[in-house]
Design a protein around this motif. Structure first.
Motif, short mmCIF file in Angstrom:
data_model
loop_
_atom_site.label_atom_id
_atom_site.label_comp_id
_atom_site.label_asym_id
_atom_site.label_seq_id
_atom_site.Cartn_x
_atom_site.Cartn_y
_atom_site.Cartn_z
N GLN A 1 0.81 -1.22 0.00
CA GLN A 1 0.00 0.00 0.00
C GLN A 1 0.84 1.27 0.00
O GLN A 1 1.88 1.36 0.66
CB GLN A 1 -0.95 0.01 1.21
N ARG A 2 0.37 2.26 -0.74
CA ARG A 2 1.02 3.57 -0.78
C ARG A 2 1.06 4.20 0.62
O ARG A 2 1.99 4.93 0.96
CB ARG A 2 0.26 4.48 -1.75
N TYR A 3 0.06 3.89 1.43
CA TYR A 3 0.01 4.42 2.80
C TYR A 3 1.27 4.04 3.56
O TYR A 3 1.85 4.86 4.30
CB TYR A 3 -1.22 3.85 3.50
N VAL A 4 1.73 2.80 3.38
CA VAL A 4 2.94 2.33 4.06
C VAL A 4 4.16 3.08 3.51
O VAL A 4 5.06 3.48 4.27
CB VAL A 4 3.11 0.81 3.89
N ASP A 5 4.20 3.29 2.20
CA ASP A 5 5.29 4.06 1.60
C ASP A 5 5.36 5.46 2.21
O ASP A 5 6.45 5.96 2.54
CB ASP A 5 5.10 4.19 0.09
N ASP A 6 4.20 6.08 2.36
CA ASP A 6 4.16 7.44 2.90
C ASP A 6 4.65 7.48 4.34
O ASP A 6 5.38 8.42 4.73
CB ASP A 6 2.73 8.00 2.82
N LEU A 7 4.28 6.49 5.14
CA LEU A 7 4.77 6.44 6.53
C LEU A 7 6.28 6.26 6.57
O LEU A 7 6.97 6.89 7.39
CB LEU A 7 4.08 5.29 7.29
N GLU A 8 6.79 5.42 5.70
CA GLU A 8 8.24 5.21 5.66
C GLU A 8 8.96 6.50 5.28
O GLU A 8 9.96 6.88 5.92
CB GLU A 8 8.57 4.11 4.67
#
Length: 264
Positions: A124-131
């Motif tokens: 998920q892009r959400y995980v990319d954004d958190l990273e």
């Protein structure tokens, strides 16, 4: 606000009980409905479109039937995929569950930490954004461990879970380049803390595990601060699957003050 209006905890299965455990500590008097979409399990192997449509549809019907004061999507996969959609279509306050990347990035001493979740969550892009937001200068290694979900469900039913099976499902994290440097692991599925003891044996005592259940409970408490709580009946758990199978989990629910199990 009706004092008997419940908090609805929603998960694909029983992983959300890790959130319920923390919620009981901060809001012991809050009436709760625990909703398990067992008929849709597992979410981790489904497409984003399937998960989003299923979660939004179910929560719409549950909100209409039970009139909850707040809904918690106690599932990382459902939250990272469908949280925005659900918030758009429901007026009920929604609390999601996101991977605890921020605290883990602050905790790691080696600068290398891991993320264990379902395959759907990992992409998920959400995980990319958190990273990108919280792990700058750190190395985050990801592994989709769908096999841990049925192992967690089996453990909660009182079945024996082999350490080797847990290790086999999770070992892809350590087998990556720099995997041996991991000192902190984010459990990015609410099922996985149910296996924390087995995961500690599999990874060794030098690894710290981080998950978001406490933070979720605090967020729910904050959003309901000052609201009255009262139970007109005992708390309830509902399932979209076969009730006979769900009743095998009765002892685990009873430990958490839930004695009524029903089919949705």
């Amino acid at each position: 606000m009706d004092a008997t209006s419940p908090i609805l905890l929603f998960d694909s299965g029983v992983g959300g009980l890790t959130v319920l455990d923390e919620l009981r500590k901060v809001l012991p008097d809050a009436p709760v409905i625990y909703a398990a979409d067992v008929a849709g399990l597992p979410y981790g192997t489904k497409s984003e479109a399937e998960v989003a449509a299923r979660v939004a549809g179910l929560l719409g019907r549950m909100a209409e039937r039970y009139q909850p004061r707040l809904i918690c999507i106690a599932c990382n996969t459902a939250s990272t995929i469908a949280l925005g959609m659900v918030r758009d279509v429901l007026e009920t306050p929604i609390v999601g569950t996101v991977p605890a990347i921020k605290p883990a990035a602050a905790l790691t001493k080696t600068g290398v930490f891991g993320l264990l979740g379902t395959e759907a969550t990992m992409r998920q892009r959400y995980v990319d954004d958190l990273e990108h937001a919280f792990a700058v200068g750190k190395r985050l290694l990801r592994h989709g461990a769908n096999g841990l979900v049925p192992l967690a469900e089996a453990k909660l039913r009182g079945e024996r879970v082999r350490i080797d099976d847990v290790a086999d499902s999770a070992k892809g994290l350590m087998l990556q380049a720099h995997g041996s440097d991991i000192d902190t692991i984010v459990l990015a599925c609410t099922h996985f803390p149910l296996l924390e003891q087995e995961l500690r044996e599999a990874f060794g005592q030098g690894v710290e595990f981080v998950h978001g259940a406490q933070g979720i409970a605090r967020r729910i408490a904050h959003l309901t601060e000052g609201q009255p709580f009262a139970r007109s009946t005992g708390d309830c758990a509902i399932t979209t699957g076969a009730l006979a199978n769900f009743e095998r989990l009765a002892p685990a629910f009873a430990e958490r003050g839930i004695d009524r199990l029903e089919r949705f």
